[in-house]
Design an enzyme around this catalytic site. Structure first.
Site, PDB file in Angstrom:
ATOM      1  N   ARG A  58       0.805  -1.225   0.000  1.00 26.89           N
ATOM      2  CA  ARG A  58       0.000   0.000   0.000  1.00 26.89           C
ATOM      3  C   ARG A  58       0.834   1.268   0.000  1.00 26.89           C
ATOM      4  O   ARG A  58       0.502   2.219  -0.696  1.00 26.89           O
ATOM      5  CB  ARG A  58      -1.065  -0.033   1.084  1.00 26.89           C
ATOM      6  CG  ARG A  58      -0.669   0.337   2.451  1.00 26.89           C
ATOM      7  CD  ARG A  58      -1.581  -0.275   3.464  1.00 26.89           C
ATOM      8  NE  ARG A  58      -1.372  -1.712   3.483  1.00 26.89           N
ATOM      9  CZ  ARG A  58      -2.330  -2.605   3.596  1.00 26.89           C
ATOM     10  NH1 ARG A  58      -3.573  -2.239   3.707  1.00 26.89           N
ATOM     11  NH2 ARG A  58      -2.035  -3.880   3.624  1.00 26.89           N
ATOM     12  N   THR A  59       1.931   1.304   0.732  1.00 28.09           N
ATOM     13  CA  THR A  59       2.689   2.564   0.809  1.00 28.09           C
ATOM     14  C   THR A  59       3.313   2.900  -0.555  1.00 28.09           C
ATOM     15  O   THR A  59       3.228   4.037  -1.014  1.00 28.09           O
ATOM     16  CB  THR A  59       3.781   2.475   1.901  1.00 28.09           C
ATOM     17  OG1 THR A  59       3.147   2.121   3.125  1.00 28.09           O
ATOM     18  CG2 THR A  59       4.498   3.795   2.080  1.00 28.09           C
ATOM     19  N   LYS A  86      23.940  -6.410  -5.517  1.00 31.62           N
ATOM     20  CA  LYS A  86      25.265  -6.733  -6.062  1.00 31.62           C
ATOM     21  C   LYS A  86      26.350  -6.098  -5.199  1.00 31.62           C
ATOM     22  O   LYS A  86      27.480  -5.950  -5.627  1.00 31.62           O
ATOM     23  CB  LYS A  86      25.362  -6.242  -7.502  1.00 31.62           C
ATOM     24  CG  LYS A  86      24.357  -6.904  -8.424  1.00 31.62           C
ATOM     25  CD  LYS A  86      24.418  -6.292  -9.808  1.00 31.62           C
ATOM     26  CE  LYS A  86      23.222  -6.739 -10.649  1.00 31.62           C
ATOM     27  NZ  LYS A  86      22.927  -5.790 -11.718  1.00 31.62           N
ATOM     28  N   ARG A 108      12.180   3.476   1.742  1.00 27.87           N
ATOM     29  CA  ARG A 108      11.865   2.537   2.836  1.00 27.87           C
ATOM     30  C   ARG A 108      13.071   1.625   3.001  1.00 27.87           C
ATOM     31  O   ARG A 108      13.598   1.095   2.014  1.00 27.87           O
ATOM     32  CB  ARG A 108      10.626   1.714   2.519  1.00 27.87           C
ATOM     33  CG  ARG A 108      10.461   0.560   3.506  1.00 27.87           C
ATOM     34  CD  ARG A 108       9.148  -0.124   3.407  1.00 27.87           C
ATOM     35  NE  ARG A 108       8.079   0.730   3.911  1.00 27.87           N
ATOM     36  CZ  ARG A 108       6.833   0.316   4.094  1.00 27.87           C
ATOM     37  NH1 ARG A 108       6.507  -0.929   3.825  1.00 27.87           N
ATOM     38  NH2 ARG A 108       5.905   1.133   4.549  1.00 27.87           N
ATOM     39  N   HIS A 136       7.561   6.169  10.627  1.00 25.42           N
ATOM     40  CA  HIS A 136       6.822   6.036   9.365  1.00 25.42           C
ATOM     41  C   HIS A 136       5.895   7.259   9.322  1.00 25.42           C
ATOM     42  O   HIS A 136       4.690   7.162   9.551  1.00 25.42           O
ATOM     43  CB  HIS A 136       6.036   4.724   9.392  1.00 25.42           C
ATOM     44  CG  HIS A 136       5.411   4.335   8.081  1.00 25.42           C
ATOM     45  ND1 HIS A 136       5.395   5.158   6.963  1.00 25.42           N
ATOM     46  CD2 HIS A 136       4.770   3.198   7.714  1.00 25.42           C
ATOM     47  CE1 HIS A 136       4.770   4.533   5.978  1.00 25.42           C
ATOM     48  NE2 HIS A 136       4.386   3.344   6.404  1.00 25.42           N
TER      49      HIS A 136
HETATM   50  N1  ASP Z   1       2.845  -1.086   6.870  1.00 24.47           N
HETATM   51  C1  ASP Z   1       3.332  -0.626   8.139  1.00 24.47           C
HETATM   52  C2  ASP Z   1       4.843  -0.465   8.125  1.00 24.47           C
HETATM   53  O1  ASP Z   1       5.456  -0.554   7.080  1.00 24.47           O
HETATM   54  C3  ASP Z   1       2.868  -1.473   9.260  1.00 24.47           C
HETATM   55  C4  ASP Z   1       3.323  -2.894   9.242  1.00 24.47           C
HETATM   56  O2  ASP Z   1       4.063  -3.333   8.371  1.00 24.47           O
HETATM   57  O3  ASP Z   1       2.903  -3.588  10.150  1.00 24.47           O
HETATM   58  O4  ASP Z   1       5.428  -0.223   9.144  1.00 24.47           O
END
Ligand code: ASP
Length: 311
Positions: A58-59, A86, A108, A136
């Site tokens: 989703r993110t 690599k 991320r 986050h």
């Molecule tokens: N999607 C959120 C995160 O990336 C929560 C999770 O993964 O539990 O932190």
């Protein structure tokens, strides 16, 4: 300038007017998105790179959609197909991205501080999309927007954040944001998943769902992050659900009009019962996803105005 920063690396350290600015702008984007209109001129000619060293559905999609709705050229780089596998270091990656003159970098990474390090090395505006168990920030902003739309405010609300607090960057960002905006936060879960020093962030702690949910306006459930656990922190998933999983019976400990949230992905039957997750009256989970796109549009818009540096 209400948001005077080039990056969004964490909620900790942001002043309430900066948070307020992003939430108010996101509110406009909710309305725009609902009409189906876009604003493709805003980021036309700008490049947004989504650099994901950890899985995300989703993110990543949400940032991609947000960038595209504002007219940016969006490129997704996932670690599986990148040269990090690599042996390239994060700093080599930064140098590569700099040479490409990317304007907005969404990152991320499994290590706390990775987004911060990149922000020092790249000319792009950096947005932290989750760094280890640290922060986050866009998740906390979208959670706050969702709450504000339903409760009309954040100030004075009682929020229970429940479950695997120890491994949760979502919990940390939410604690900072909600406290800054005047809500009262209580973390609830088993002692093995609540780090002792969390009280330094000004939250109450409860090891019991009945006590922890008492008086709560919002019950925010967290995913049990087994991929970040060594071992032995929880009994079986079934036992966990019995004590800490949110079902209607435990939800009744909270206020009668308490609403339920979860950042996703959900472990149904572990931290949350499907009957609660899918309850159209009590659950805000689907709406959180909608708010995510609007919040990310607001963040991209704001940072793009504050400017990338290509020196
Ligand atoms: N999607 C959120 C995160 O990336 C929560 C999770 O993964 O539990 O932190």
């Amino acid at each position: 300038m209400s948001y005077p920063h080039r990056h969004l690396l964490a909620i900790e350290g942001l002043y309430p007017p900066a948070i307020q600015h992003l939430l108010d702008l996101a509110e406009n984007y909710v309305s725009l998105n609902r009409t189906g209109k876009t604003q493709r001129d805003l980021l036309r000619g700008r490049t947004l790179i989504n650099l994901f060293f950890e899985d995300s559905t989703r993110t990543r999609t949400s940032f991609e959609l947000a960038g595209k709705r504002l007219g940016a050229d969006v490129i997704n780089m996932s670690v599986a197909s990148s040269s990090v596998n690599k042996g390239e270091t994060l700093l080599d990656t930064a140098a590569t991205l700099n040479a490409m003159h990317c304007d907005l970098l969404v990152v991320r990474h499994g290590q706390s501080g990775a987004a911060n390090l990149l922000a020092q090395k790249v000319g792009a505006c950096v947005i932290n999309a989750g760094d280890g168990a640290h922060e986050h920030p866009t998740q906390a902003l979208l959670d706050a927007l969702t709450i504000r739309r339903h409760k009309g405010k954040l100030q004075g609300l009682q929020i229970a954040i429940c479950g695997d607090v120890a491994h949760s960057r979502v919990a940390r960002s939410n604690i900072h944001l909600l406290s800054a905006m005047g809500a009262r936060v209580r973390v609830v879960g088993p002692p093995t998943l609540i780090p002792g020093p969390i009280t330094r962030l000004g939250v109450e702690v409860s090891y019991d769902m009945r006590e922890g949910l008492a008086g709560a306006d919002i019950v925010m459930m967290l995913r049990l992050q087994r991929e970040r656990m060594s071992s032995g922190l929880i009994p079986s998933a079934r036992e966990y659900f019995r004590f800490w999983g949110l079902d209607h019976e435990k939800l009744a400990f909270a206020k009668p009009d308490a609403l339920v949230m979860h950042p996703g992905p959900m472990n149904r039957g572990v931290e949350i019962d499907s009957a609660v997750a899918d309850d159209p009256v009590r659950s805000l989970i689907a709406e959180q996803v909608e708010m995510g796109v609007a919040v990310r549009m607001a963040v991209l818009d704001t940072l793009a105005r504050n400017g990338a540096r290509h020196d």
